[in-house]
Write a protein that holds these residues in place. Structure first.
Motif, mmCIF file in Angstrom:
data_model
loop_
_atom_site.group_PDB
_atom_site.id
_atom_site.type_symbol
_atom_site.label_atom_id
_atom_site.label_comp_id
_atom_site.label_asym_id
_atom_site.label_seq_id
_atom_site.Cartn_x
_atom_site.Cartn_y
_atom_site.Cartn_z
ATOM 1 N N ILE A 51 0.841 -1.196 0.000
ATOM 2 C CA ILE A 51 0.000 0.000 0.000
ATOM 3 C C ILE A 51 0.878 1.250 0.000
ATOM 4 O O ILE A 51 0.620 2.201 -0.747
ATOM 5 C CB ILE A 51 -0.965 0.001 1.205
ATOM 6 C CG1 ILE A 51 -2.038 -1.077 1.015
ATOM 7 C CG2 ILE A 51 -1.605 1.374 1.396
ATOM 8 C CD1 ILE A 51 -2.889 -1.337 2.246
ATOM 9 N N ARG A 52 1.924 1.254 0.805
ATOM 10 C CA ARG A 52 2.819 2.414 0.855
ATOM 11 C C ARG A 52 3.503 2.642 -0.486
ATOM 12 O O ARG A 52 3.596 3.778 -0.964
ATOM 13 C CB ARG A 52 3.864 2.215 1.967
ATOM 14 C CG ARG A 52 4.788 3.380 2.125
ATOM 15 C CD ARG A 52 4.029 4.635 2.569
ATOM 16 N NE ARG A 52 4.865 5.796 2.392
ATOM 17 C CZ ARG A 52 4.540 6.867 1.681
ATOM 18 N NH1 ARG A 52 3.373 6.961 1.096
ATOM 19 N NH2 ARG A 52 5.377 7.869 1.566
ATOM 20 N N LEU A 53 3.962 1.575 -1.119
ATOM 21 C CA LEU A 53 4.593 1.715 -2.428
ATOM 22 C C LEU A 53 3.573 2.183 -3.461
ATOM 23 O O LEU A 53 3.882 3.016 -4.328
ATOM 24 C CB LEU A 53 5.251 0.405 -2.858
ATOM 25 C CG LEU A 53 6.467 -0.017 -2.033
ATOM 26 C CD1 LEU A 53 6.956 -1.386 -2.461
ATOM 27 C CD2 LEU A 53 7.585 1.008 -2.130
ATOM 28 N N ALA A 54 2.345 1.684 -3.381
ATOM 29 C CA ALA A 54 1.287 2.112 -4.302
ATOM 30 C C ALA A 54 1.009 3.607 -4.157
ATOM 31 O O ALA A 54 0.749 4.295 -5.145
ATOM 32 C CB ALA A 54 0.022 1.296 -4.069
ATOM 33 N N GLU A 55 1.081 4.118 -2.928
ATOM 34 C CA GLU A 55 0.891 5.556 -2.704
ATOM 35 C C GLU A 55 1.948 6.360 -3.455
ATOM 36 O O GLU A 55 1.642 7.414 -4.017
ATOM 37 C CB GLU A 55 0.967 5.881 -1.213
ATOM 38 C CG GLU A 55 -0.222 5.421 -0.416
ATOM 39 C CD GLU A 55 -0.037 5.586 1.087
ATOM 40 O OE1 GLU A 55 1.101 5.850 1.550
ATOM 41 O OE2 GLU A 55 -1.033 5.434 1.804
ATOM 42 N N LEU A 56 3.168 5.877 -3.464
ATOM 43 C CA LEU A 56 4.251 6.586 -4.144
ATOM 44 C C LEU A 56 4.127 6.497 -5.661
ATOM 45 O O LEU A 56 4.594 7.377 -6.377
ATOM 46 C CB LEU A 56 5.609 6.028 -3.701
ATOM 47 C CG LEU A 56 5.956 6.222 -2.229
ATOM 48 C CD1 LEU A 56 7.209 5.444 -1.864
ATOM 49 C CD2 LEU A 56 6.125 7.697 -1.911
ATOM 50 N N ILE A 57 3.480 5.454 -6.145
ATOM 51 C CA ILE A 57 3.333 5.218 -7.579
ATOM 52 C C ILE A 57 2.068 5.876 -8.136
ATOM 53 O O ILE A 57 2.002 6.235 -9.298
ATOM 54 C CB ILE A 57 3.288 3.690 -7.863
ATOM 55 C CG1 ILE A 57 4.597 3.032 -7.442
ATOM 56 C CG2 ILE A 57 3.001 3.416 -9.325
ATOM 57 C CD1 ILE A 57 4.513 1.523 -7.345
ATOM 58 N N GLN A 58 1.055 6.062 -7.322
ATOM 59 C CA GLN A 58 -0.290 6.483 -7.738
ATOM 60 C C GLN A 58 -0.333 7.780 -8.545
ATOM 61 O O GLN A 58 -1.147 7.911 -9.450
ATOM 62 C CB GLN A 58 -1.186 6.622 -6.502
ATOM 63 C CG GLN A 58 -2.598 7.096 -6.793
ATOM 64 C CD GLN A 58 -3.431 6.106 -7.571
ATOM 65 O OE1 GLN A 58 -3.495 4.947 -7.219
ATOM 66 N NE2 GLN A 58 -4.056 6.551 -8.635
ATOM 67 N N GLU A 59 0.522 8.717 -8.258
ATOM 68 C CA GLU A 59 0.473 10.043 -8.864
ATOM 69 C C GLU A 59 0.295 9.992 -10.386
ATOM 70 O O GLU A 59 1.060 9.346 -11.090
ATOM 71 C CB GLU A 59 1.755 10.800 -8.546
ATOM 72 C CG GLU A 59 1.812 12.186 -9.123
ATOM 73 C CD GLU A 59 3.150 12.845 -8.879
ATOM 74 O OE1 GLU A 59 3.503 13.719 -9.664
ATOM 75 O OE2 GLU A 59 3.843 12.487 -7.915
ATOM 76 N N GLY A 60 -0.754 10.650 -10.853
ATOM 77 C CA GLY A 60 -1.000 10.743 -12.289
ATOM 78 C C GLY A 60 -1.763 9.586 -12.891
ATOM 79 O O GLY A 60 -2.201 9.658 -14.045
ATOM 80 N N LEU A 61 -1.962 8.543 -12.153
ATOM 81 C CA LEU A 61 -2.658 7.363 -12.673
ATOM 82 C C LEU A 61 -4.155 7.546 -12.493
ATOM 83 O O LEU A 61 -4.620 7.862 -11.404
ATOM 84 C CB LEU A 61 -2.178 6.116 -11.920
ATOM 85 C CG LEU A 61 -2.578 4.761 -12.466
ATOM 86 C CD1 LEU A 61 -1.995 4.554 -13.864
ATOM 87 C CD2 LEU A 61 -2.087 3.660 -11.550
ATOM 88 N N SER A 62 -4.930 7.379 -13.569
ATOM 89 C CA SER A 62 -6.375 7.595 -13.480
ATOM 90 C C SER A 62 -7.080 6.487 -12.689
ATOM 91 O O SER A 62 -8.063 6.746 -12.005
ATOM 92 C CB SER A 62 -6.987 7.730 -14.871
ATOM 93 O OG SER A 62 -6.737 6.574 -15.636
ATOM 94 N N GLU A 63 -6.587 5.267 -12.772
ATOM 95 C CA GLU A 63 -7.164 4.178 -11.996
ATOM 96 C C GLU A 63 -6.680 4.267 -10.555
ATOM 97 O O GLU A 63 -5.598 4.765 -10.287
ATOM 98 C CB GLU A 63 -6.770 2.802 -12.575
ATOM 99 C CG GLU A 63 -7.414 2.493 -13.908
ATOM 100 C CD GLU A 63 -6.615 3.053 -15.081
ATOM 101 O OE1 GLU A 63 -5.574 3.705 -14.841
ATOM 102 O OE2 GLU A 63 -7.038 2.868 -16.214
ATOM 103 N N ASP A 64 -7.490 3.765 -9.640
ATOM 104 C CA ASP A 64 -7.129 3.831 -8.228
ATOM 105 C C ASP A 64 -6.287 2.620 -7.846
ATOM 106 O O ASP A 64 -6.803 1.577 -7.463
ATOM 107 C CB ASP A 64 -8.383 3.919 -7.363
ATOM 108 C CG ASP A 64 -8.066 4.267 -5.920
ATOM 109 O OD1 ASP A 64 -6.865 4.402 -5.582
ATOM 110 O OD2 ASP A 64 -9.007 4.401 -5.136
ATOM 111 N N LEU A 65 -5.004 2.797 -7.958
ATOM 112 C CA LEU A 65 -4.056 1.730 -7.626
ATOM 113 C C LEU A 65 -4.125 1.381 -6.143
ATOM 114 O O LEU A 65 -4.031 0.218 -5.772
ATOM 115 C CB LEU A 65 -2.646 2.161 -8.020
ATOM 116 C CG LEU A 65 -1.524 1.150 -7.860
ATOM 117 C CD1 LEU A 65 -1.787 -0.066 -8.715
ATOM 118 C CD2 LEU A 65 -0.203 1.781 -8.240
#
Length: 115
Positions: free
Chosen positions: A6-20
């Motif tokens: 979840i923490r890594l997904a938070e760092l990756i999420q930026e700009g992604l339209s789908e909710d990672l």
């Protein structure tokens, strides 16, 4: 393990339209193939953004381009972790965290690699 992803997904999420984040936070996680598809989209998005920023800067690296590249590297690490190849991507993921100013979170990567 779930909290680390979840923490890594938070760092990756930026700009992604789908909710990672939702893919990893849910009490009933998405099937592996769907999570891999989301991570694949994140990799593509961040790599394309990094390339665009690099070209826009005349082939020079900028802080924004480095950030996008680092996010792509983290996404690649998560993809590799989900497919059982995390150790091959660990060094680049740790460098990515340093680029993002998250040196204190390098233990996230070492923790996933030791499991």
């Amino acid at each position: 393990m779930k909290n680390i992803l979840i923490r890594l997904a938070e760092l990756i999420q930026e700009g992604l339209s789908e909710d990672l984040l939702a893919a990893f936070k849910s009490s009933e996680p998405l099937p592996l193939d769907e999570r891999l598809a989301l991570i694949g989209k994140a990799i593509d998005l961040h790599q394309e953004r990094a390339e665009t920023l690099w070209l826009k800067a005349g082939g020079k690296r900028t802080p924004e381009e480095r950030r996008a590249s680092a996010q792509a590297e983290l996404a690649s690490f998560v993809f590799a972790y989900l497919t059982g190849d995390a150790t091959e991507y660990a060094d680049s993921a740790m460098e990515a965290l340093q680029t993002l100013g998250r040196q204190s979170e390098i233990d996230l990567i070492t923790g996933l690699c030791s499991k």
